[in-house]
Design an enzyme around this catalytic site. Structure first.
Site, PDB file in Angstrom:
ATOM      1  N   GLN A  27       4.941   2.270  66.036  1.00 45.37           N
ATOM      2  CA  GLN A  27       5.148   2.059  64.600  1.00 45.37           C
ATOM      3  C   GLN A  27       6.200   2.994  64.012  1.00 45.37           C
ATOM      4  OE1 GLN A  27       4.051  -0.265  62.556  1.00 45.37           O
ATOM      5  NE2 GLN A  27       2.804  -1.287  64.089  1.00 45.37           N
ATOM      6  N   HIS A  33      10.083  -5.438  68.864  1.00 45.14           N
ATOM      7  CA  HIS A  33       9.853  -6.367  67.761  1.00 45.14           C
ATOM      8  C   HIS A  33       9.369  -5.697  66.482  1.00 45.14           C
ATOM      9  CE1 HIS A  33       5.328  -6.942  67.724  1.00 45.14           C
ATOM     10  NE2 HIS A  33       5.495  -6.257  68.834  1.00 45.14           N
ATOM     11  N   CYS A  77      -3.541  -6.933  66.529  1.00 42.46           N
ATOM     12  CA  CYS A  77      -4.213  -7.023  67.836  1.00 42.46           C
ATOM     13  C   CYS A  77      -5.720  -7.155  67.714  1.00 42.46           C
ATOM     14  CB  CYS A  77      -3.868  -5.800  68.679  1.00 42.46           C
ATOM     15  SG  CYS A  77      -2.095  -5.633  68.961  1.00 42.46           S
TER      16      CYS A  77
END
Length: 394
Positions: free
Chosen positions: A180, A202, A326
């Site tokens: 992150q 991504h 997730c």
């Protein structure tokens, strides 16, 4: 204003036009296998090595310390399992935090089944790791400390340099999941005494399916993917050349735009936080107010359920989340919110909004009004809220 307001950039980001353009030739024109010896494959090999240097330059690392992987989760798995297996004669004790991404936590659970011992260090109410508890957890048989750079749910940035100093002092390897943080905040692996680092394309306007592992020269680690001799024999598999090129270009763009993007995102982030806290009662901001990612906002709304909030915001064209993508679909409250001390009923009413450099003030204003409307609607259907209001009127 667009019909779609995308505020879930911590889950994934849109591929930047410059990244897409850089990748294109390696699908059609220069499609050779980067590991082949003929001249045609030379273009692919050069592109891979150029991208490796771009990543190394961003981290203050050497190009031969950068390994390309299939993504952040693979890199996290490799760091923990690779060190666990290579260092098992020294010890089987690993230290991590209670708020790690599940790529770390589930890998730790797997290692526990193999006889390894894991210590999960606690965090304070803002999600910052307790350094004294961390240092006291170190033992003779401790082989690795793994603490994320910044939390994916509440955005809190950890004292990585201090953790690295503790690890170095006790001669313990230090890995950080920087998925992150990478591309959003400055990172220098030497200054922070980082031995291993995971990142993913991504999250920074790059392609999906590509990640990196920074591995300091001299660190002994077992290979995670066995097969060919790619990545200096440490990670087998044909190079994803377009993805690698995209990762490199996305890294350079993030580096070039970081100062300008951070300034804009922080301004909009703080504006969003102020409006929601001022205009929506019984709301709590989760995470540190200052030591947090530039684009991250996480609220808990009392007397509502987060899943219903997300569905109703989606009906208004707003993409948001209640935490990590997730764990989408899980009925359990966020382990991160529980770790910072929130009770189950409040942790269930969480909302994560993550901005991009394309987010506008107009979109933020629309989102705030939508949140106000939806929260009021959901609370009107809550018997708990009704009882609370009646009790406070007496």
């Amino acid at each position: 204003m667009s019909e779609l307001i995308y505020l879930d950039n911590a889950a994934t980001t849109k591929v930047a036009p410059e990244v897409y353009e850089a990748m294109n030739p390696y699908f059609e024109e220069y499609y050779g296998n980067a590991a082949s010896v003929y001249r045609f494959a030379g273009e692919s090999k050069k592109a891979v090595e150029d991208a490796r240097k771009e990543v190394a330059d961003f981290l203050g690392a050497k190009p031969n310390e950068i390994y390309f992987t299939g993504g952040g989760s693979e890199s996290d798995n490799w760091a923990l399992k690779g060190i666990a297996f290579s260092q098992r004669k020294k010890g089987k004790h690993i230290i991590t935090s209670a708020i790690e991404h599940h790529a770390i936590l589930h890998t730790c659970e797997y290692l526990e089944k193999l006889g390894y011992e894991i210590t999960y260090v606690g965090v304070d109410e803002n999600g910052i790791i307790k350094l004294d508890e961390l240092e006291k957890s170190i033992r003779e048989d401790t082989i690795l400390i793994s603490v994320m750079f910044a939390n994916n749910e509440i955005g809190s940035i950890q004292p990585i340099k201090e953790i690295g100093e503790i690890a170095k002092k006790h001669k313990v390897l230090f890995h950080t999941d920087a998925v992150q943080a990478y591309g959003h905040v400055p990172i220098n692996v030497d200054e922070c005494h980082i031995d291993m680092l995971s990142a993913s394309g991504h999250k920074i306007n790059g392609p999906k399916g590509i990640g990196i592992m920074y591995l300091r020269n001299g660190v002994q680690i077992e290979s995670f993917v066995h097969g060919g001799a790619q990545e200096r024999g440490k990670r087998a598999g044909t190079h994803n050349t377009p993805g690698i090129v995209g990762f490199g270009r996305a890294t350079t763009l993030a580096k070039e735009k970081m100062e300008e993007r951070t300034k804009k995102e922080v301004e909009l982030r703080d504006y969003l936080i102020k409006r929601v806290l001022d205009e929506v009662p019984y709301t709590k901001l989760n995470g540190d107010k200052v030591k947090r990612l530039p684009n991250n906002v996480n609220f808990s709304f009392r007397f509502i359920e987060g899943e219903s909030l997300l569905i109703m915001l989606d009906q208004k064209g707003i993409c948001a989340s209640s935490g990590s993508a997730c764990t989408s679909g899980s009925l359990d409250p966020s382990h991160v919110l529980l770790a910072i001390g929130l009770p189950h009923e409040i942790a269930h009413g969480s909302l994560r909004l993550t901005l991009s450099d394309e987010t506008t003030k107009e979109e933020i204003d629309y989102t705030v009004e939508a949140i106000k409307t939806v929260v009021e609607r959901l609370r009107s259907m809550s018997p708990l809220y009704e009882d609370f209001v009646k009790k406070n009127k007496q």
